[in-house]
Each structure stands twice: as C-alpha cells, then as structure tokens.
Design an enzyme around this catalytic site. Sequence first.
Site, PDB file in Angstrom:
ATOM      1  N   ASP A  13      12.405   2.221 -10.995  1.00 47.10           N
ATOM      2  CA  ASP A  13      11.853   3.418 -10.354  1.00 47.10           C
ATOM      3  C   ASP A  13      12.889   4.537 -10.382  1.00 47.10           C
ATOM      4  OD1 ASP A  13       9.686   1.839  -9.846  1.00 47.10           O
ATOM      5  OD2 ASP A  13       9.975   1.752  -7.665  1.00 47.10           O
ATOM      6  N   GLY A  41       4.470  -5.827  -9.637  1.00 48.46           N
ATOM      7  CA  GLY A  41       4.658  -7.271  -9.700  1.00 48.46           C
ATOM      8  C   GLY A  41       5.971  -7.703  -9.081  1.00 48.46           C
ATOM      9  N   ASN A  43       7.918  -6.098  -7.136  1.00 44.62           N
ATOM     10  CA  ASN A  43       7.974  -5.768  -5.708  1.00 44.62           C
ATOM     11  C   ASN A  43       7.297  -6.850  -4.874  1.00 44.62           C
ATOM     12  OD1 ASN A  43       9.187  -3.339  -6.331  1.00 44.62           O
ATOM     13  ND2 ASN A  43       7.329  -2.114  -6.097  1.00 44.62           N
ATOM     14  N   THR A 210      -7.694  -2.063   2.483  1.00 38.98           N
ATOM     15  CA  THR A 210      -6.686  -1.297   3.219  1.00 38.98           C
ATOM     16  C   THR A 210      -7.208   0.127   3.431  1.00 38.98           C
ATOM     17  OG1 THR A 210      -5.567  -0.797   1.131  1.00 38.98           O
ATOM     18  CG2 THR A 210      -4.756  -2.690   2.355  1.00 38.98           C
ATOM     19  N   THR A 238       6.709   4.220  -0.916  1.00 34.51           N
ATOM     20  CA  THR A 238       6.633   3.492  -2.188  1.00 34.51           C
ATOM     21  C   THR A 238       6.820   1.991  -1.928  1.00 34.51           C
ATOM     22  OG1 THR A 238       7.726   5.380  -3.206  1.00 34.51           O
ATOM     23  CG2 THR A 238       7.534   3.395  -4.559  1.00 34.51           C
ATOM     24  N   ASP A 242       2.700  -3.129  -1.914  1.00 35.66           N
ATOM     25  CA  ASP A 242       3.233  -4.366  -2.512  1.00 35.66           C
ATOM     26  C   ASP A 242       3.771  -5.296  -1.428  1.00 35.66           C
ATOM     27  OD1 ASP A 242       2.641  -3.296  -5.003  1.00 35.66           O
ATOM     28  OD2 ASP A 242       4.587  -2.300  -5.126  1.00 35.66           O
TER      29      ASP A 242
HETATM   30  O1  RIB Z   1       3.670   0.138  -5.849  1.00 36.78           O
HETATM   31  C1  RIB Z   1       4.869   0.809  -6.088  1.00 36.78           C
HETATM   32  C2  RIB Z   1       5.328   0.597  -7.480  1.00 36.78           C
HETATM   33  O2  RIB Z   1       4.396   1.174  -8.363  1.00 36.78           O
HETATM   34  C3  RIB Z   1       6.643   1.238  -7.809  1.00 36.78           C
HETATM   35  O3  RIB Z   1       7.745   0.403  -7.548  1.00 36.78           O
HETATM   36  C4  RIB Z   1       6.490   1.599  -9.271  1.00 36.78           C
HETATM   37  O4  RIB Z   1       7.314   0.877 -10.117  1.00 36.78           O
HETATM   38  C5  RIB Z   1       5.020   1.412  -9.597  1.00 36.78           C
HETATM   39  O5  RIB Z   1       4.806   0.323 -10.374  1.00 36.78           O
END
Ligand code: RIB
Length: 293
Positions: A13, A41, A43, A210, A238, A242
């Site tokens: 990122d 993935g 994350n 969600t 961000t 995940d």
């Molecule tokens: O959901 C967040 C993620 O989405 C970020 O880490 C980025 O890499 C994208 O894949």
Amino acid sequence: MAKIVVIGSCNIDITVECDRWAKPGETIFGNRLTVSPGGKGANQAVAAARLGADVTMVGCIGDDVYGQLVLKALKENNVNSDYVKVLPGENSGTAHITVAEDDNSIIVIKAANDLVSPALIDEAWEAISQADMVLLQHEIPAATNAYVIEKCFAAGVKVMLNPAPVAPVPAELLEKVTYLTPNEHEAAILFDGQGKADILGRNQGKVIMTLGSKGVAYAEKGQVYNVPGFKVQPVDTTGAGDTFNGAFAVARANGKSMYDSISFANAAAALSVQKLGAQGGMPYLNEVEEMLK
Ligand code: RIB
C-alpha cells in the site's frame, strides 16, 4: 486453534495523507507518504493470525522489493507463507491510497495477484482441505475463486467470500458459499438489485451485511438482527473491512454464535482504524477481549 486458509491478494500500500481530496485536474500538497503491507487477502490473514488462529496464506507476489516486504509482514505475524509464490519477472500488486477527511480511496494494480491460478489451489489443497474456514475476496481472478468454491463445496470445507471490490458472481456459486460479507451496495449488485430485507431473508445464516455506522445485519431463524458497531475516532479506515472478515472467521471457527462473532469482529474493526495502515492497527486477541468488556 482455528485453522484458517486465506486465498487472495498480497499488495504493498502506497498511502498519501492529505487534508482534503484533490479535485479532478487539481494539484494539492500531501502531508506524508507511507509504504506498508496490504492487500485484502494478506490483511485478512494477518488479522486472523493476530487473533490467535493458525493461518496459511495462498497467493502470488513478484520477485521485487515489495514482494519481500509482503513476505516479511506475513512471517512476522506467524502466517504460513509456504503457498505464497514468488513469480520471476512479475511485479507485486500495489494499492495507491489517499487518506483524507476521515475516509480513503484506493486504486489497485493487481499485477502478480492476477496470476493466482487453479494450479496453485491444487498445490495448496492439503492445507485448504483441512481448514475450518477458507477466506476469499475479489482481488484474484474470478475463475480461481470459482474453482476454490466448487472444490471446497464438494469437500465440505466452509468458504467465506468478501466480495470486494464488487463484481457479479453467478447465483449457483453464491449458493455454495457458507458466509458472504457484502456492504449494502455490494449486496445489491450481487443479488440483482434486491433490497436489504429480501437479501437477508432469503440468505439466512449466510449474508452478513455491513452497514457502516449502522452496524452489521444478518438473519437467522426467520428474524433479522442488527449488531451495533463501536464508535471511535478513525485515523485510517483502510483494512477495517479486512479486520472484520478475519476476526469473524476466527470467532465463528472457534464456535461463537453469529451474533457474538459479529460483535467480536466489530470490536476488532473499531480497534484497527485507530492507527495508520491496513495492518498497522490490527488488534491482538487480548485487546479485542478488553474492548468487549
Ligand atoms: O481493504 C484494504 C486493502 O485494499 C488495502 O490494503 C489495499 O491493498 C487494497 O487491496
């Protein structure tokens, strides 16, 4: 210990923090640039591992510096990376992120993620077939996700699909998924414009929707439930989704009820947004348990 296999993307990122959004055609100054591990993935794999699960990641990276950063983060978080393939001559996936006004926008270059193939699934099948839950997202080829869903369904392995970024999925595949975690907008696309009540009512125990500040909705035994989220001041959202997915998978695989699993995942997601970076704020088990008290 819950066994989780995540099949999906590994990104780096590249994040710019700004005071406000740039308008089309405008140049503005940013405050800071951060380069950190991400990818939906990877994350989800890190989120699940920090919460105590035995996690294996299946994916592809390029033979570049970014790929090495991805691998380092997985290893530091005790994620088994035996099935993260380094592809010679390919670039690793990158996500180009702007954080401004308490929100983010993301552009992903899939690169090596687009080469996660059914052959890699076959290679990793021993681990996949023993998982309590297999996690999928939409940053690898749809054909590979379809292959995983069919193969897991035939073998009785539970699959959770986080349909982000959104793309249509054939209804017969959705039927074979155990848990589906769209937001309201993604759900409407996946279920042909149906409304929330219809989607939840027809997909009881499967769809976990969600709803941002309105919490998370699901239906079970004919009743719709709404699980409220936790109010926090975000630094960077961000990876919150995940974290939610990784945490829900761990809680559910450990035998918690739907309601308690969602509540656990809400707490984990709320903690995750309080630091910069997708993986930066992902909590450990004791932190989530403390918040739930
Ligand atoms: O959901 C967040 C993620 O989405 C970020 O880490 C980025 O890499 C994208 O894949």
